[in-house]
Write a protein that holds these residues in place. Structure first.
Motif, mmCIF file in Angstrom:
data_model
loop_
_atom_site.group_PDB
_atom_site.id
_atom_site.type_symbol
_atom_site.label_atom_id
_atom_site.label_comp_id
_atom_site.label_asym_id
_atom_site.label_seq_id
_atom_site.Cartn_x
_atom_site.Cartn_y
_atom_site.Cartn_z
ATOM 1 N N ALA A 102 14.518 7.952 3.529
ATOM 2 C CA ALA A 102 13.294 7.413 2.527
ATOM 3 C C ALA A 102 12.538 6.305 2.906
ATOM 4 N N ALA A 210 6.632 12.623 -7.195
ATOM 5 C CA ALA A 210 5.500 11.872 -6.760
ATOM 6 C C ALA A 210 5.489 12.395 -5.344
ATOM 7 N N GLY A 211 5.949 13.477 -4.689
ATOM 8 C CA GLY A 211 5.674 13.867 -3.481
ATOM 9 C C GLY A 211 6.510 13.100 -2.314
ATOM 10 N N MET A 212 7.450 12.524 -2.811
ATOM 11 C CA MET A 212 8.370 11.548 -1.799
ATOM 12 C C MET A 212 9.828 12.095 -1.822
ATOM 13 N N VAL A 213 10.222 11.849 -0.624
ATOM 14 C CA VAL A 213 11.499 12.582 -0.314
ATOM 15 C C VAL A 213 12.678 11.720 -0.829
ATOM 16 N N GLU A 265 7.292 22.281 -1.546
ATOM 17 C CA GLU A 265 6.799 20.632 -1.219
ATOM 18 C C GLU A 265 5.547 20.315 -1.576
ATOM 19 N N ALA A 267 4.588 19.296 -4.557
ATOM 20 C CA ALA A 267 4.930 18.344 -5.625
ATOM 21 C C ALA A 267 3.927 18.929 -6.889
ATOM 22 N N ILE A 291 -0.562 8.119 -3.679
ATOM 23 C CA ILE A 291 0.474 6.719 -3.547
ATOM 24 C C ILE A 291 -0.537 5.887 -2.827
ATOM 25 N N PRO B 16 10.503 9.815 6.313
ATOM 26 C CA PRO B 16 11.639 10.519 5.447
ATOM 27 C C PRO B 16 11.468 12.101 5.601
ATOM 28 N N SER B 49 -0.197 20.718 2.628
ATOM 29 C CA SER B 49 0.971 19.963 1.765
ATOM 30 C C SER B 49 0.726 18.624 2.369
ATOM 31 N N LYS B 52 -1.567 17.140 0.041
ATOM 32 C CA LYS B 52 -0.885 17.140 -1.257
ATOM 33 C C LYS B 52 0.179 15.801 -1.279
ATOM 34 N N THR B 53 1.197 15.899 -0.369
ATOM 35 C CA THR B 53 2.317 15.123 -0.711
ATOM 36 C C THR B 53 2.495 14.237 0.435
ATOM 37 N N LYS B 55 1.108 11.117 1.610
ATOM 38 C CA LYS B 55 1.271 9.742 1.438
ATOM 39 C C LYS B 55 2.536 9.419 0.922
ATOM 40 N N GLY B 56 3.345 10.309 0.204
ATOM 41 C CA GLY B 56 4.808 9.853 -0.254
ATOM 42 C C GLY B 56 5.578 9.966 0.949
ATOM 43 N N HIS B 57 5.195 10.735 2.018
ATOM 44 C CA HIS B 57 5.970 10.937 3.127
ATOM 45 C C HIS B 57 5.574 9.952 4.237
#
Lengths: 293, 219
Positions: A102, A210-213, A265, A267, A291, B16, B49, B52-53, B55-57
Motif C-alpha cells: 500500500a 476509498a478505492g485504495m488497496v 474493484e 469501490a 483522491i 499497490p 476501474s 473509478k479507483t 488514484k487510490g492505486h
C-alpha cells in the motif's frame, strides 16, 4: 507441460515425481531456461517476498490515507494469540506485505499486488515451523506457481474481473498447495487443499474503501493466509474436496462473472459504500470519489 | 501450460496493485516504445476501474512513470509527477468511456516534439500483464511478453516476404504474426512476436526495406 490440476497430479503420479518437478520441467520447456536459471529466478522472487513479509513487522509503513499503517507491528507484538504463535506470525507477515504494498514499496505479485501478502506469509511461517530448507521452500513456491498458472488460465486473477476470490482466494489456493508440499503431502492432497481453499472463499467480493488497496485488503490477506493453512491441514488429514479442483476453479470463474461491477474493484459496493467508508473517502479527497495526488 | 510461472509469481513490482499500478506502468512504457519519438505532452484517458479507483492505486503516477521509461520495479514511480516536471513534459488525465475494452483500460495520446501525435489504447489484464489493442486507429493485439516488432508498411504484394527474409537470414524465428489494415492498398500494420531478441542492425535493415514505413521493437 500441463493444462489442469488433474493433469498435474496425473503426471506426477504416473512418472513418480513430485509436483514441483513436473512444473519445473514445463517451465524449462516453455521458456528455454535451465533448471539453475529457474531456481535463481525463484530465489529472487522469494527474497522479495521475505523482505516484504518482514519489513513492516517492526517499521510501520506510511501511505496515502494511512488506513493500515502499523497493523503488522500491532499483530506481531500481540503476545497471547488464541490461534497460537504460528498463525499469529502468519497473519502479521501477511499484514506486513500488505502495508509495504500500500505504501508503493517493493513486493512480489502472487498472483497480484493486492494479494501479495498471502503466499509470503504462508511460505515463511510454515517453512519456519517445519524447519524446511530454502530448496524445499522454493519447491513449494514452484507448486504454488503451477496452481496459480492453472487458475490464471482457466479462471482469472484480476479483482476487477473476478472479485477478491480471484486475488486473495487464488493466493490462498496457491498457498494451500505450498503448505501441503512443505508438509510432504501427496499430489492428491495438494489438489484437495486447492479445492477446499477456493470453496472457503467463493464469492468473496472486492470492495476497497476509498478505492485504495488497504481495507479490507489487509484483513483479507491475513485471513486468506490462514485459510491456506487450515485448508492444507484438512487435506493432509485426508479430507476430500469431492468436487475436483479444476471444477472448483471453473466455478470460481463463473461466480466472478456473476458478480456485479460494483463488487469488482470499483469501490462502488460492499463496505466501500458503508457510511464510515464514505466519510473516510470524503476526508481524504474533499469530494466523494477522487483522491488528490 | 503456455504461461510462465513468473507471470503468476511476479512481477516483482511496486505496489499497490498489479493491475492498477504495475500493469499501468507496463502499459504506458510499452505505449511510449511504440510511439517511439520524444514527446512534450501526454494525455491519459482512463476507462472503467482505472477511472473509478485509479488514484487510490497510484494508477496516475504509474501511467506517467511508464511513459517516462520507468520500470515496474523502480521505487521512483511515486515521484513520477516531479520527474515529468523536471523533464519539461506536461500531462493531463481525464475519464473516458471506451468501447469493447477490458475494465482496466487507458487511451494514451502523445503529442510529439515535432507536433505529430500517436494514440494508443490498451488494457491491464491482471497480474501485471497487458494488451495493447489499438495504435492510431488500427486494431492490434500486443502483449509484449515476447520480443515484439510492430511494422507499418504499404499494403503491397511482397512486403511481408521481404520482412520475413531478413528475419530468416538472421535466424530469428517468428512465433506469431498478426496483420491488420484499414483499407486495401493503404497502410498496413504487422505485429510479429519472435522467439529471439531482435538486434539493432536487423531493425535498421528492416526499416530501410522498400515499402516499410516504420519499425518499432519492444523487448
Amino acid at each position: 507441460m500441463y493444462s489442469s490440476i488433474q493433469d498435474l497430479v496425473g503426471q506426477a503420479n504416473s512418472r513418480q515425481l513430485p509436483l514441483s518437478q513436473v512444473i519445473l520441467e514445463s517451465e524449462m520447456a516453455l521458456t528455454e531456461k535451465s533448471e539453475q536459471e529457474v531456481y535463481t529466478l525463484l530465489e529472487r522472487h522469494y527474497d522479495v517476498m521475505v523482505s516484504s513479509a518482514k519489513k513492516a513487522l517492526t517499521q510501520p509503513q506510511q501511505m496515502i490515507g494511512g488506513l493500515i499503517t502499523g497493523m503488522a507491528a500491532k499483530q506481531y507484538g500481540y503476545e497471547t494469540p488464541l490461534a497460537g504463535k504460528y498463525l499469529n506470525d502468519v497473519m502479521a507477515m501477511a499484514l506486513s506485505s500488505s502495508e509495504v504494498n500500500a505504501s508503493m514499496g517493493l513486493v512480489c505479485a502472487a498472483p497480484t499486488g493486492g494479494a501479495s501478502g498471502v503466499l509470503p506469509a504462508v511460505l515463511l511461517g510454515t517453512a519456519g515451523k517445519l524447519q524446511s530448507t530454502k530448496r524445499q521452500a522454493l519447491d513449494a513456491l514452484l507448486v504454488a506457481a503451477g496452481v496459480g498458472a492453472v487458475i490464471t488460465k482457466d479462471a482469472t486473477v484480476s479483482g476487477a474481473e473476478g472479485g477478491c476470490q480471484a486475488e486473495c482466494g487464488a493466493a490462498a489456493a496457491m498457498g494451500a498447495a505450498a503448505v501441503v508440499t512443505l508438509a510432504g503431502g501427496t499430489p492428491e492432497a495438494c489438489a484437495n487443499a486447492v479445492a477446499i481453499a477456493l470453496m472457503n472463499c467463493m464469492g468473496l467480493v472486492c470492495d476497497p474503501v476509498a478505492g485504495m488497496v488497504q481495507l479490507p485488503c489487509a484483513f483479507r490477506n491475513a485471513s486468506q493466509a490462514v485459510n491456506a493453512i487450515i485448508s492444507a491441514d484438512m487435506a493432509l488429514a485426508g479430507q476430500r474436496s469431492v468436487i475436483p479442483a479444476d471444477e472448483v476453479i471453473e466455478a470460481l470463474f463463473r461466480v466472478g462473472k456473476m458478480l456485479p461491477e460494483a463488487l469488482r474493484e470499483t469501490a462502488l459496493g460492499g463496505i466501500a459504500v458503508s457510511k464510515t467508508a464514505k466519510q473516510i473517502t470524503e476526508g481524504l479527497t474533499g469530494d466523494a470519489g477522487t483522491i488528490q495526488i | 501450460m503456455n504461461l510462465s510461472i513468473f507471470d503468476v509469481i511476479g512481477p516483482i513490482m511496486i505496489g499497490p496493485s498489479s493491475s492498477h499500478t504495475a500493469g499501468a506502468v507496463k502499459l504506458a512504457r510499452v505505449s511510449a516504445l511504440i510511439a517511439g519519438k520524444p514527446f512534450k505532452h501526454v494525455e491519459f484517458g482512463l476507462h472503467g476501474s482505472f477511472a473509478k479507483t485509479g488514484k487510490g492505486h497510484g494508477t496516475h503516477l504509474a501511467l506517467l512513470a511508464g511513459v517516462l521509461g520507468i520500470t515496474e520495479e523502480d521505487e521512483r514511480i511515486k515521484h513520477s509527477l516531479d520527474i515529468a516536471k523536471a523533464r519539461g513534459i506536461t500531462y493531463t488525465f481525464r475519464e473516458v468511456e471506451l468501447d469493447d475494452v477490458h475494465e482496466n483500460a487507458a487511451m494514451i495520446t502523445f503529442t510529439h516534439d515535432d507536433n505529430t501525435s500517436t494514440q494508443i489504447t490498451g488494457c491491464s489484464v491482471g497480474g501485471g500483464r497487458i494488451l495493447i489493442t489499438n495504435i492510431n486507429g488500427v486494431d492490434v493485439e500486443v502483449s509484449a511478453e515476447q520480443p515484439t516488432m510492430i511494422i507499418q508498411q504499404l499494403d503491397k504484394p511482397g512486403v511481408i516476404a521481404r520482412i520475413s527474409r531478413v528475419l530468416a537470414e538472421n535466424s530469428i524465428n517468428i512465433g506469431l504474426m498478426r496483420f491488420s489494415r484499414v483499407a486495401k492498398r493503404d497502410v498496413a500494420t504487422s505485429v510479429l512476436e519472435t522467439d529471439q531478441k531482435i538486434p539493432p542492425e536487423v531493425v535498421q535493415r528492416l526499416a530501410t526495406l522498400d515499402d516499410v514505413l516504420l519499425v518499432r521493437v519492444i523487448q
